[in-house]
Each structure stands twice: as structure tokens, then as C-alpha cells.
Design an enzyme around this catalytic site. Sequence first.
Site, short mmCIF file in Angstrom:
data_model
loop_
_atom_site.label_atom_id
_atom_site.label_comp_id
_atom_site.label_asym_id
_atom_site.label_seq_id
_atom_site.Cartn_x
_atom_site.Cartn_y
_atom_site.Cartn_z
N CYS A 1 1.94 -3.02 -0.08
CA CYS A 1 0.59 -2.47 0.07
C CYS A 1 -0.38 -3.12 -0.90
O CYS A 1 -0.47 -2.70 -2.07
CB CYS A 1 0.62 -0.96 -0.13
SG CYS A 1 -1.01 -0.21 0.07
N CYS B 1 -3.02 -0.88 -2.31
CA CYS B 1 -2.58 0.05 -3.37
C CYS B 1 -2.35 -0.69 -4.68
O CYS B 1 -2.72 -0.22 -5.75
CB CYS B 1 -1.26 0.73 -3.00
SG CYS B 1 -1.10 1.24 -1.30
N ASP B 2 -1.71 -1.87 -4.60
CA ASP B 2 -1.23 -2.53 -5.82
C ASP B 2 -2.02 -3.78 -6.20
O ASP B 2 -1.78 -4.36 -7.27
CB ASP B 2 0.26 -2.93 -5.64
CG ASP B 2 1.13 -1.72 -5.38
OD1 ASP B 2 0.76 -0.61 -5.81
OD2 ASP B 2 2.18 -1.88 -4.74
#
Length: 321
Positions: free
Chosen positions: A137, A140-141
Site C-alpha cells: 500500500c 499508506c506507507d
Amino acid sequence: MTNTISTRLLILGSGPAGLTAAIYAARAGMAPIVVQGIQPGGQMTTTTDVENYPGFRNVIQGPWLMEEMQAQAEHVGTKVVWDHITKVDLARRPFRLTGDGGTIYSADALIIATGAQAKWLGLPSEEHMKGKGASACATCDGFFYRGKKVAVIGGGNTAVEEAIYMTNHSQEVTLIHRRDSLRAEKILQDRLFANPHIQVIWNAEVAEFVSGGMPEALTGLALRDTQTGALRNIEVEGAFVAIGHSPATELFAGQLELDADGYIQVEVGTTRTNIPGVFACGDVMDKIYRQAVTAAGTGCMAALDAEKFLAAQEYEALAAE
Ligand code: FAD
Ligand code: NAP
């Protein structure tokens, strides 16, 4: 003592499908309970800009959209509970489901909207490097890889969007795809090819996630040419696997009819599964469209199908008295 919650309608999943089903069901007086699962808001919470959900002229954010959907569902009478279902018994009526902490849910009708989960390549080195440079992701990261060289693996919409998104953080993004053409929508491809910070490596698959240092971190990827078999190494500190998703249906195997890819099979044009009173909507039954708006659409269908089922059941019960 076991906590038992009884409801006419239980909805599994709090993505666009589950929450839309909840909005319709609550407005129809079914007082539904939504079990959120481990990803409240579903996949849309892993993305940022959403430009294709109808009703918004300006770009909206995925997590915001899901907060609004949940607020709307609760506003019209849905109860949303934080739990994850680990066991399902669809052979008895009412249906009986067990939550992570042992709570029993007893439901006359069930809507399954458990969506899909990210797929991984399945390499031991990938498993080893999860959280240390390998991620599924970017939204997200990605922030953790500011100013670093990164790769995105895949050729669909997710991979292309993640590659473009990563240019917010990195000047050197490499998209690695196993074929020589992308599956992504043309508009996304155009943006990708116009972006000077993205290079594409065609006909290549990851043979290994390469690591080193102390603490151990990703240093590169060993790539295999899918046509010649030749190996080469590239230097990256982050690698985002974006090769699609698997439907979250393990719980239902052996009880519901699934297709060869594990998606719940429904009667064409409805959300009815092979068990009367069990309905499926969203990505868990749709491997073609897989969009927030289609998930919401089938969520609406599931609530209407469930309403019809419950009304018929109540009519039969009254007639039998
Ligand atoms: P999901 O969103 O997958 O939600 C599944 C829900 O089920 C989750 O809440 C989870 O916690 C719950 N759950 C799972 N197992 C259990 C269990 N055992 N017990 C209880 N609950 C459970 N679509 C668009 O239209 N526009 C976009 O811009 C867009 N961008 C995207 C970007 C990314 C990075 C990704 C991955 C997808 C994107 N999509 C987009 C696709 C869209 O997010 C999905 O089609 C949509 O979220 C599917 O909704 P769903 O409700 O079926 O399932
Ligand atoms: P996808 O469309 O299934 O694409 C997966 C990609 O990964 C494909 O290019 C595939 O290659 C590649 N791949 C699969 N397995 C692989 C493996 N083992 N090794 C290397 N490559 C592999 O998945 P997605 O991109 O996640 O999209 C899922 C759904 O969400 C789609 O319906 C998409 O439209 C939707 N979505 C929409 C948006 C948007 O509308 N903005 C954004 C994101 C996602 P091949 O091409 O060779 O098969």
C-alpha cells in the site's frame, strides 16, 4: 458468559458495499448491525484522491468518503460494531456467526460485504521484508520513503496510481510489469507516461527482494526478464506490490458456492447466494468492475433483496399462526 447479539439483518464489512446496504436497510426499518472487520471503511481508506465517485465536482479523499458513509449509515439507524467474524454457521437458522472476542451474532438474514485483500507475490524474501521495505500500500506507507528510490510492481490501475502517487515523495519511481502493455485505464496510463519521475521496466518479474545493513532494510530487487530469463538487479529502498486482490471468502468455503477464483457466486441480476437469506455484494462477488460506486450499487441491491426475503419470511410466519 457468552455475549449474544440477535438481529434481523447482519452486515459483514464496512466498505462502500456494506455501508450502502446499511443505509438502505436502516431506512427500510430493518435496524441492521454492521460488523466492521479489521479494516473499518474498507479498501477506500488506503487511497487518497478519489475523482470518480459521483456527486463531487472536486477531488475527495477516500478515508473522508468512508467516514461520511458510516456517519450517514449511523444517522439513519445502523449500529456499527468493531469486531471481526472468525466463524460462520449458515446451516442453522437463525444464522450464527462468531466474533473475534467470542461474541455470537444471531441473524435472520446476512449480507456479506467482506471485499478483497491485497495479493502478494509469494516470495520468501518478500515475506521477510514486509514492513522493512516491502509494502502492499503506497498510499499508506509511501511517506516513509521520502527522497528514496522506489519500485511499484504491477500493471493495473492500482499500480499506476501508486507509481504516480509515489512521485509526491520520490524523484525516482520504477514501475515493473510482467508484460509489455498495461492493464490500467488509458487516462492513468497517459499520466504515467507523461511523468518524468517514472520509468517503466517491461517484461520483468521480481525474483528476489534484496536486503542488507543493520538494521536490515531493502536495498534492491533482483528482476527476471519474462522473455529471456536474464537476471538484473535494480537499487530501491521501497517496493510496493500492487498486483490485485483476493476476495475475503475463506470463512464461507464449503458453505456458500464460490467460483474458481474464490468469489461468492450470486444469481444473475441479484445478490442472492445459494443459501436463501444470505446475500453478497461488492468486491467479494464482483471481479470485473471492483469500484466504490459498483460496490455501493450492489450494496443497495443486497439491502433490497434482504428486505424482500425478511418480509416474505414474516408473512409466512403470520400465515402459519
Ligand atoms: P472493501 O472496501 O474491501 O471492504 C471490505 C470490508 O469487509 C472491510 O471493512 C473489512 O474490514 C470487512 N471484512 C473483511 N472480512 C471481515 C470479517 N471476517 N468480518 C467482518 N468484516 C470483515 N474505486 C473507485 O471507485 N475509485 C477509486 O478511486 C478507487 N481507488 C482505489 C485505490 C486503491 C489503492 C484500491 C485498493 C482500490 C480502489 N478502488 C477505487 C476500488 C474500491 O476501493 C473497491 O472497489 C471498494 O472498496 C470495494 O468495496 P467493498 O465494500 O466491496 O469492500
Ligand atoms: P488488477 O486490475 O487485477 O491488476 C493487477 C495487475 O498486477 C495486472 O497488471 C497483472 O498483470 C499484475 N499481476 C498479477 N499477478 C501478478 C504476479 N504474480 N506477478 C506480477 N504481476 C502480477 O488489480 P488492481 O490494479 O489492484 O485493480 C483492482 C480493481 O480496482 C480494478 O477493477 C480497478 O479498476 C479498480 N481500481 C480502480 C481505480 C480507479 O478507478 N481510479 C484505482 C485502483 C483500482 P497482467 O496485466 O499481466 O495480468
